[in-house]
Design a protein around this motif. Structure first.
Motif, PDB file in Angstrom:
ATOM      1  N   TYR A  62     -45.814  -8.293 -28.299  1.00 29.13           N
ATOM      2  CA  TYR A  62     -46.424  -8.674 -27.021  1.00 29.13           C
ATOM      3  C   TYR A  62     -47.573  -7.743 -26.650  1.00 29.13           C
ATOM      4  N   ASN A  63     -48.670  -8.357 -26.271  1.00 32.94           N
ATOM      5  CA  ASN A  63     -49.713  -7.609 -25.586  1.00 32.94           C
ATOM      6  C   ASN A  63     -49.240  -7.392 -24.147  1.00 32.94           C
ATOM      7  N   MET A  64     -49.541  -6.248 -23.598  1.00 30.79           N
ATOM      8  CA  MET A  64     -49.073  -5.921 -22.260  1.00 30.79           C
ATOM      9  C   MET A  64     -50.248  -5.510 -21.371  1.00 30.79           C
ATOM     10  N   ALA A  65     -49.999  -5.516 -20.074  1.00 25.95           N
ATOM     11  CA  ALA A  65     -51.033  -5.099 -19.130  1.00 25.95           C
ATOM     12  C   ALA A  65     -50.392  -4.680 -17.819  1.00 25.95           C
ATOM     13  N   TRP A  66     -51.145  -3.923 -17.062  1.00 28.51           N
ATOM     14  CA  TRP A  66     -50.774  -3.585 -15.686  1.00 28.51           C
ATOM     15  C   TRP A  66     -51.791  -4.232 -14.745  1.00 28.51           C
ATOM     16  N   PHE A  67     -51.265  -4.803 -13.680  1.00 26.52           N
ATOM     17  CA  PHE A  67     -52.065  -5.317 -12.573  1.00 26.52           C
ATOM     18  C   PHE A  67     -51.555  -4.655 -11.302  1.00 26.52           C
ATOM     19  N   ARG A  68     -52.314  -4.809 -10.231  1.00 26.11           N
ATOM     20  CA  ARG A  68     -51.835  -4.307  -8.953  1.00 26.11           C
ATOM     21  C   ARG A  68     -52.298  -5.219  -7.833  1.00 26.11           C
ATOM     22  N   GLN A  69     -51.556  -5.166  -6.734  1.00 23.29           N
ATOM     23  CA  GLN A  69     -51.913  -5.952  -5.558  1.00 23.29           C
ATOM     24  C   GLN A  69     -51.726  -5.112  -4.318  1.00 23.29           C
ATOM     25  N   ALA A  70     -52.823  -4.829  -3.663  1.00 22.05           N
ATOM     26  CA  ALA A  70     -52.798  -4.067  -2.420  1.00 22.05           C
ATOM     27  C   ALA A  70     -52.511  -5.008  -1.255  1.00 22.05           C
ATOM     28  N   PRO A  71     -51.996  -4.478  -0.145  1.00 21.64           N
ATOM     29  CA  PRO A  71     -51.707  -5.324   1.010  1.00 21.64           C
ATOM     30  C   PRO A  71     -52.927  -6.118   1.470  1.00 21.64           C
ATOM     31  N   GLY A  72     -52.757  -7.414   1.607  1.00 22.30           N
ATOM     32  CA  GLY A  72     -53.834  -8.261   2.081  1.00 22.30           C
ATOM     33  C   GLY A  72     -54.911  -8.570   1.069  1.00 22.30           C
ATOM     34  N   LYS A  73     -54.703  -8.144  -0.175  1.00 23.13           N
ATOM     35  CA  LYS A  73     -55.723  -8.376  -1.206  1.00 23.13           C
ATOM     36  C   LYS A  73     -55.134  -9.165  -2.367  1.00 23.13           C
ATOM     37  N   GLU A  74     -56.025  -9.698  -3.187  1.00 22.76           N
ATOM     38  CA  GLU A  74     -55.582 -10.421  -4.367  1.00 22.76           C
ATOM     39  C   GLU A  74     -55.154  -9.440  -5.460  1.00 22.76           C
ATOM     40  N   ARG A  75     -54.336  -9.942  -6.358  1.00 22.87           N
ATOM     41  CA  ARG A  75     -53.905  -9.126  -7.489  1.00 22.87           C
ATOM     42  C   ARG A  75     -55.116  -8.828  -8.377  1.00 22.87           C
ATOM     43  N   GLU A  76     -55.196  -7.599  -8.868  1.00 20.44           N
ATOM     44  CA  GLU A  76     -56.330  -7.210  -9.693  1.00 20.44           C
ATOM     45  C   GLU A  76     -55.861  -6.515 -10.968  1.00 20.44           C
ATOM     46  N   PHE A  77     -56.688  -6.658 -11.966  1.00 19.24           N
ATOM     47  CA  PHE A  77     -56.422  -6.098 -13.279  1.00 19.24           C
ATOM     48  C   PHE A  77     -56.599  -4.577 -13.248  1.00 19.24           C
ATOM     49  N   VAL A  78     -55.704  -3.871 -13.965  1.00 19.63           N
ATOM     50  CA  VAL A  78     -55.810  -2.413 -14.071  1.00 19.63           C
ATOM     51  C   VAL A  78     -56.128  -2.004 -15.516  1.00 19.63           C
ATOM     52  N   ALA A  79     -55.241  -2.393 -16.451  1.00 16.43           N
ATOM     53  CA  ALA A  79     -55.449  -1.994 -17.849  1.00 16.43           C
ATOM     54  C   ALA A  79     -54.558  -2.824 -18.763  1.00 16.43           C
ATOM     55  N   PRO A  80     -55.042  -3.163 -19.979  1.00 20.12           N
ATOM     56  CA  PRO A  80     -54.225  -3.842 -20.976  1.00 20.12           C
ATOM     57  C   PRO A  80     -53.977  -2.924 -22.170  1.00 20.12           C
ATOM     58  N   ILE A  81     -53.005  -3.295 -22.963  1.00 15.30           N
ATOM     59  CA  ILE A  81     -52.786  -2.624 -24.242  1.00 15.30           C
ATOM     60  C   ILE A  81     -52.310  -3.671 -25.232  1.00 15.30           C
ATOM     61  N   SER A  82     -52.872  -3.658 -26.414  1.00 12.14           N
ATOM     62  CA  SER A  82     -52.503  -4.650 -27.418  1.00 12.14           C
ATOM     63  C   SER A  82     -51.111  -4.354 -27.961  1.00 12.14           C
ATOM     64  N   TRP A  83     -50.579  -5.300 -28.703  1.00  8.93           N
ATOM     65  CA  TRP A  83     -49.223  -5.162 -29.224  1.00  8.93           C
ATOM     66  C   TRP A  83     -49.080  -3.912 -30.086  1.00  8.93           C
ATOM     67  N   SER A  84     -50.157  -3.550 -30.790  1.00  9.61           N
ATOM     68  CA  SER A  84     -50.114  -2.385 -31.673  1.00  9.61           C
ATOM     69  C   SER A  84     -50.450  -1.087 -30.951  1.00  9.61           C
ATOM     70  N   GLU A 139     -56.610   4.555  -1.879  1.00 11.15           N
ATOM     71  CA  GLU A 139     -56.954   3.177  -2.250  1.00 11.15           C
ATOM     72  C   GLU A 139     -56.202   2.674  -3.482  1.00 11.15           C
ATOM     73  N   ASP A 140     -55.447   3.548  -4.138  1.00  7.84           N
ATOM     74  CA  ASP A 140     -54.582   3.109  -5.238  1.00  7.84           C
ATOM     75  C   ASP A 140     -53.253   2.545  -4.725  1.00  7.84           C
ATOM     76  N   THR A 141     -53.018   2.631  -3.437  1.00 11.43           N
ATOM     77  CA  THR A 141     -51.798   2.098  -2.855  1.00 11.43           C
ATOM     78  C   THR A 141     -51.698   0.596  -3.108  1.00 11.43           C
ATOM     79  N   ALA A 142     -50.608   0.187  -3.754  1.00  9.35           N
ATOM     80  CA  ALA A 142     -50.443  -1.216  -4.132  1.00  9.35           C
ATOM     81  C   ALA A 142     -49.068  -1.393  -4.774  1.00  9.35           C
ATOM     82  N   VAL A 143     -48.700  -2.639  -4.931  1.00  2.00           N
ATOM     83  CA  VAL A 143     -47.575  -2.966  -5.799  1.00  2.00           C
ATOM     84  C   VAL A 143     -48.142  -3.146  -7.208  1.00  2.00           C
ATOM     85  N   GLY A 181     -42.536  -5.769 -10.072  1.00  2.00           N
ATOM     86  CA  GLY A 181     -43.440  -4.926  -9.299  1.00  2.00           C
ATOM     87  C   GLY A 181     -42.771  -3.655  -8.817  1.00  2.00           C
ATOM     88  N   THR A 182     -43.559  -2.604  -8.726  1.00  2.00           N
ATOM     89  CA  THR A 182     -43.080  -1.334  -8.184  1.00  2.00           C
ATOM     90  C   THR A 182     -44.152  -0.803  -7.237  1.00  2.00           C
TER      91      THR A 182
END
Length: 124
Positions: free
Chosen positions: A31-53, A88-92, A117-118
């Motif tokens: 599986y390729n994986m990634a992290w996203f985040r969503q701040a209060p009142g904002k849309e979910r946004e991309f943070v970083a991906p990592i390939s399966w390898s 500004e990094d505050t988010a789920v 989510g965390t």
């Protein structure tokens, strides 16, 4: 695959946290994986991906130089090390996975599996 994110909490600006995303199943390494985040009142946004390898990684501009994504396929876990945190990094923060041929999508629509989510809260 089922994903379980953890490691969030309250931290002061300038501090660090390490998020973990544990996966069930024996096929995590495909599986390729990634992290996203969503701040209060904002849309979910991309943070970083990592390939399966683990060989392909990159970062959204707003975390570049501060966050590091990594994975340990033997432990079925992907990590997000977050340093020099800002309010500004505050988010789920959510981990996500797919089995796409091409890794590293920035679009949440390209990911089939999501953790619950965390919450990360950075105080000033």
């Amino acid at each position: 695959v089922q994903l379980q994110a953890s490691g969030g909490g309250l931290v002061q600006a300038g501090g660090s946290l390490r998020l973990s995303c544990a996966a069930s199943g024996r096929t995590f390494s495909s599986y390729n994986m990634a992290w996203f985040r969503q701040a209060p009142g904002k849309e979910r946004e991309f943070v970083a991906p990592i390939s399966w390898s683990g060989t392909i990684t990159y970062y959204a501009d707003f975390v570049k130089g501060r966050f590091t994504i990594s994975r340990d396929n033997a432990k079925n876990t992907v990590y997000l090390q977050m340093n020099s945190l800002k309010p500004e990094d505050t988010a789920v923060y959510y981990c996500a996975g797919n089995r796409a041929v091409v890794a590293g999508s920035r679009s949440d629509r390209d990911y089939d599996y999501w953790g619950q989510g965390t919450l990360v809260t950075v105080s000033s």
